[in-house]
Each structure stands twice: as C-alpha cells, then as structure tokens.
Design a protein around this motif. Structure first.
Motif, mmCIF file in Angstrom:
data_model
loop_
_atom_site.group_PDB
_atom_site.id
_atom_site.type_symbol
_atom_site.label_atom_id
_atom_site.label_comp_id
_atom_site.label_asym_id
_atom_site.label_seq_id
_atom_site.Cartn_x
_atom_site.Cartn_y
_atom_site.Cartn_z
ATOM 1 N N ALA A 17 -24.552 -19.776 -7.695
ATOM 2 C CA ALA A 17 -25.154 -18.814 -6.724
ATOM 3 C C ALA A 17 -24.424 -17.383 -7.341
ATOM 4 O O ALA A 17 -23.325 -17.215 -7.852
ATOM 5 C CB ALA A 17 -24.468 -19.031 -5.464
ATOM 6 N N SER A 18 -25.504 -16.304 -7.120
ATOM 7 C CA SER A 18 -24.831 -15.191 -7.773
ATOM 8 C C SER A 18 -25.433 -13.877 -6.484
ATOM 9 O O SER A 18 -26.350 -14.118 -6.038
ATOM 10 C CB SER A 18 -25.362 -14.639 -9.221
ATOM 11 N N SER A 19 -24.613 -12.832 -6.475
ATOM 12 C CA SER A 19 -24.830 -11.926 -5.496
ATOM 13 C C SER A 19 -25.918 -10.861 -6.100
ATOM 14 O O SER A 19 -25.885 -10.689 -7.520
ATOM 15 C CB SER A 19 -23.705 -11.012 -5.056
ATOM 16 N N PRO A 20 -26.455 -9.877 -5.303
ATOM 17 C CA PRO A 20 -27.056 -8.668 -5.839
ATOM 18 C C PRO A 20 -25.796 -7.800 -6.326
ATOM 19 O O PRO A 20 -24.703 -8.006 -6.101
ATOM 20 C CB PRO A 20 -27.848 -8.194 -4.765
ATOM 21 N N CYS A 21 -26.425 -6.730 -6.934
ATOM 22 C CA CYS A 21 -25.199 -5.516 -7.198
ATOM 23 C C CYS A 21 -24.386 -5.149 -6.052
ATOM 24 O O CYS A 21 -25.199 -4.768 -4.996
ATOM 25 C CB CYS A 21 -25.925 -4.479 -8.031
ATOM 26 N N VAL A 22 -23.259 -5.095 -6.049
ATOM 27 C CA VAL A 22 -22.374 -4.726 -5.048
ATOM 28 C C VAL A 22 -21.239 -3.842 -5.604
ATOM 29 O O VAL A 22 -20.796 -3.920 -6.518
ATOM 30 C CB VAL A 22 -21.878 -5.852 -4.328
ATOM 31 N N TRP A 23 -20.889 -2.991 -4.667
ATOM 32 C CA TRP A 23 -19.532 -2.141 -5.012
ATOM 33 C C TRP A 23 -18.361 -3.026 -4.810
ATOM 34 O O TRP A 23 -18.347 -3.744 -3.699
ATOM 35 C CB TRP A 23 -19.497 -0.700 -3.985
ATOM 36 N N PRO A 24 -17.451 -2.902 -5.669
ATOM 37 C CA PRO A 24 -16.109 -3.716 -5.614
ATOM 38 C C PRO A 24 -15.669 -3.459 -4.127
ATOM 39 O O PRO A 24 -15.080 -4.641 -3.474
ATOM 40 C CB PRO A 24 -15.245 -3.131 -6.680
ATOM 41 N N ASP A 25 -15.526 -2.309 -3.484
ATOM 42 C CA ASP A 25 -15.003 -2.385 -2.139
ATOM 43 C C ASP A 25 -15.963 -2.099 -0.975
ATOM 44 O O ASP A 25 -15.792 -1.556 -0.008
ATOM 45 C CB ASP A 25 -13.847 -1.004 -2.103
ATOM 46 N N GLY A 26 -17.279 -2.403 -1.470
ATOM 47 C CA GLY A 26 -18.318 -2.099 -0.452
ATOM 48 C C GLY A 26 -18.914 -0.652 -0.291
ATOM 49 O O GLY A 26 -20.003 -0.347 0.347
ATOM 50 N N THR A 27 -18.114 0.389 -0.777
ATOM 51 C CA THR A 27 -18.518 1.756 -0.777
ATOM 52 C C THR A 27 -18.688 2.572 -2.318
ATOM 53 O O THR A 27 -17.533 2.029 -2.948
ATOM 54 C CB THR A 27 -17.742 2.750 0.046
ATOM 55 N N PRO A 28 -19.472 3.314 -2.797
ATOM 56 C CA PRO A 28 -19.444 4.011 -4.080
ATOM 57 C C PRO A 28 -18.231 4.875 -4.224
ATOM 58 O O PRO A 28 -17.988 5.441 -3.219
ATOM 59 C CB PRO A 28 -20.597 4.511 -4.057
ATOM 60 N N PRO A 29 -17.704 4.954 -5.336
ATOM 61 C CA PRO A 29 -16.909 5.886 -5.628
ATOM 62 C C PRO A 29 -17.408 7.441 -5.325
ATOM 63 O O PRO A 29 -18.504 7.575 -5.444
ATOM 64 C CB PRO A 29 -16.242 5.755 -7.102
ATOM 65 N N GLU A 30 -16.409 8.338 -5.309
ATOM 66 C CA GLU A 30 -17.134 9.561 -5.035
ATOM 67 C C GLU A 30 -18.040 10.046 -5.969
ATOM 68 O O GLU A 30 -18.896 10.802 -5.838
ATOM 69 C CB GLU A 30 -15.920 10.647 -4.667
ATOM 70 N N ASP A 31 -17.907 9.767 -7.468
ATOM 71 C CA ASP A 31 -18.490 10.388 -8.279
ATOM 72 C C ASP A 31 -19.683 9.473 -8.688
ATOM 73 O O ASP A 31 -20.173 9.529 -9.946
ATOM 74 C CB ASP A 31 -17.492 10.185 -9.688
ATOM 75 N N ALA A 32 -20.236 8.678 -7.848
ATOM 76 C CA ALA A 32 -21.400 7.756 -8.034
ATOM 77 C C ALA A 32 -22.730 8.429 -8.495
ATOM 78 O O ALA A 32 -23.490 7.990 -9.237
ATOM 79 C CB ALA A 32 -21.700 6.834 -6.864
ATOM 80 N N ASN A 33 -22.777 9.735 -7.948
ATOM 81 C CA ASN A 33 -24.064 10.225 -8.300
ATOM 82 C C ASN A 33 -23.931 11.262 -9.548
ATOM 83 O O ASN A 33 -24.986 11.674 -10.086
ATOM 84 C CB ASN A 33 -24.244 11.235 -7.236
ATOM 85 N N GLU A 34 -22.971 11.295 -10.400
ATOM 86 C CA GLU A 34 -22.859 11.964 -11.539
ATOM 87 C C GLU A 34 -23.080 11.354 -12.673
ATOM 88 O O GLU A 34 -23.212 10.047 -12.867
ATOM 89 C CB GLU A 34 -21.309 12.175 -11.706
#
Length: 177
Positions: free
Chosen positions: A160-177
């Motif tokens: 079984a494998s997951s869809p793409c997830v953030w390690p801590d559930g939320t993106p880092p602040e620079d995710a849009n860069e």
C-alpha cells in the motif's frame, strides 16, 4: 535472491502506479498556487493508513498469511503529477504473504480484488491471467494505492502507498518559491 528482486519490482510498480492524483489529493489539499494553505495527513498518519489498508485486505483472504515485512519507507514525490510543490512524500508499506499454499494464489488474488471492488477501490491494472499475477488499485476516498504481485517463485506480496503528503502535514513556508 529472486524473491528480493521480485520485491524490488513490487516497490517500483507501486511507485510508478502512484504518480497520478486521486480524490484525496484533490479534496484534502488546495491548489498549488496556495501551497502555504495546502494541508495533508502527516507521514506517520500515512504510514498508519497504509497499514490499515493492508490489515483490511489481509482480513479478506480465505486463509490468514504470516506477514513478512518487505518495504517500510517514504520517498519524495520528485515529479508530482498533481502539479503540487516539491517536498512532499509518498509513504509505502509492503509485505510477503507467507504460509499460503501457492497452488491457491489465483483464489487469494481473486479474494483481494473482490474485497477491493466491494470497498470503493478502482482497479488500475489487472493482470490476474498472467504467469506472474499483478493487480493494482486505488481507493476512491483517500487515494491510497494497493497492489498484489506474484513472484516468479509463486510468492505473493501485498503493498500500500499513500498519495503525496507533507512530512508534518503542512508545507514549509517556502513551498511556493
């Protein structure tokens, strides 16, 4: 050695099958433009969910196998096809289904497919009629993918494998860069 190679083949097939976005990615995250508000389950939660999918599938088998760990890892989604940002991970778990009579593999794979189709999974690949049986599915609710594969020796593995997830559930602040 061949069993190890077959296991690596399952890992590759699961990773290859996990490229596209599923319903959970569309419903539990926002668009890539607003990466800072894009939330997912954590890697630990994804690992637990993968184990839940495996336990439910194993419970559907007519005989209970011994589960021998094959894979327990996560890999970065380097080319996420959901147009999401980098830094997310696909979490996977897989096991050898040991102590099952190999002459009944077709019955065991059919039982898994029956379980999956009755429980909101869609079939992505169905190669039950080939010498080395392989079936992959995706759950419509959470986009986790599962597969069963028969090795050249006749051993079954389940993953079984997951869809793409953030390690801590939320993106880092620079995710849009």
């Amino acid at each position: 050695m061949i069993r190890r190679a077959a296991g690596l083949g399952l890992v590759c097939l699961l990773l290859a099958a996990c490229g596209g976005p599923g319903p959970a990615e569309r419903s539990s995250t926002t668009t890539a433009e607003s990466g800072s508000s894009m939330r997912t389950m954590t890697e630990d939660e994804a690992a637990q969910r993968a184990e839940e999918h495996i336990r439910r599938a194993v419970a559907a088998l007519p005989e209970k196998p011994a589960l021998t760990p094959l894979r327990a890892d996560s890999a970065e989604c380097l080319d996420p096809s959901d147009n999401g940002p980098r830094g997310r991970y696909e979490v996977g778990r897989s096991y050898w289904l040991d102590d099952l009579p190999g002459e009944r593999n077709a019955e065991f794979v059919d039982a898994l497919v029956e379980h999956w189709t009755a429980n909101d999974y869609r079939v992505l690949t169905d190669k039950r009629e080939t010498k080395n049986r392989f079936v992959s599915v995706e759950h419509r609710g959470d986009a986790f993918r599962m597969s069963v594969k028969q090795s050249v020796e006749g051993d079954l593995s389940l993953g079984a494998s997951s869809p793409c997830v953030w390690p801590d559930g939320t993106p880092p602040e620079d995710a849009n860069e």
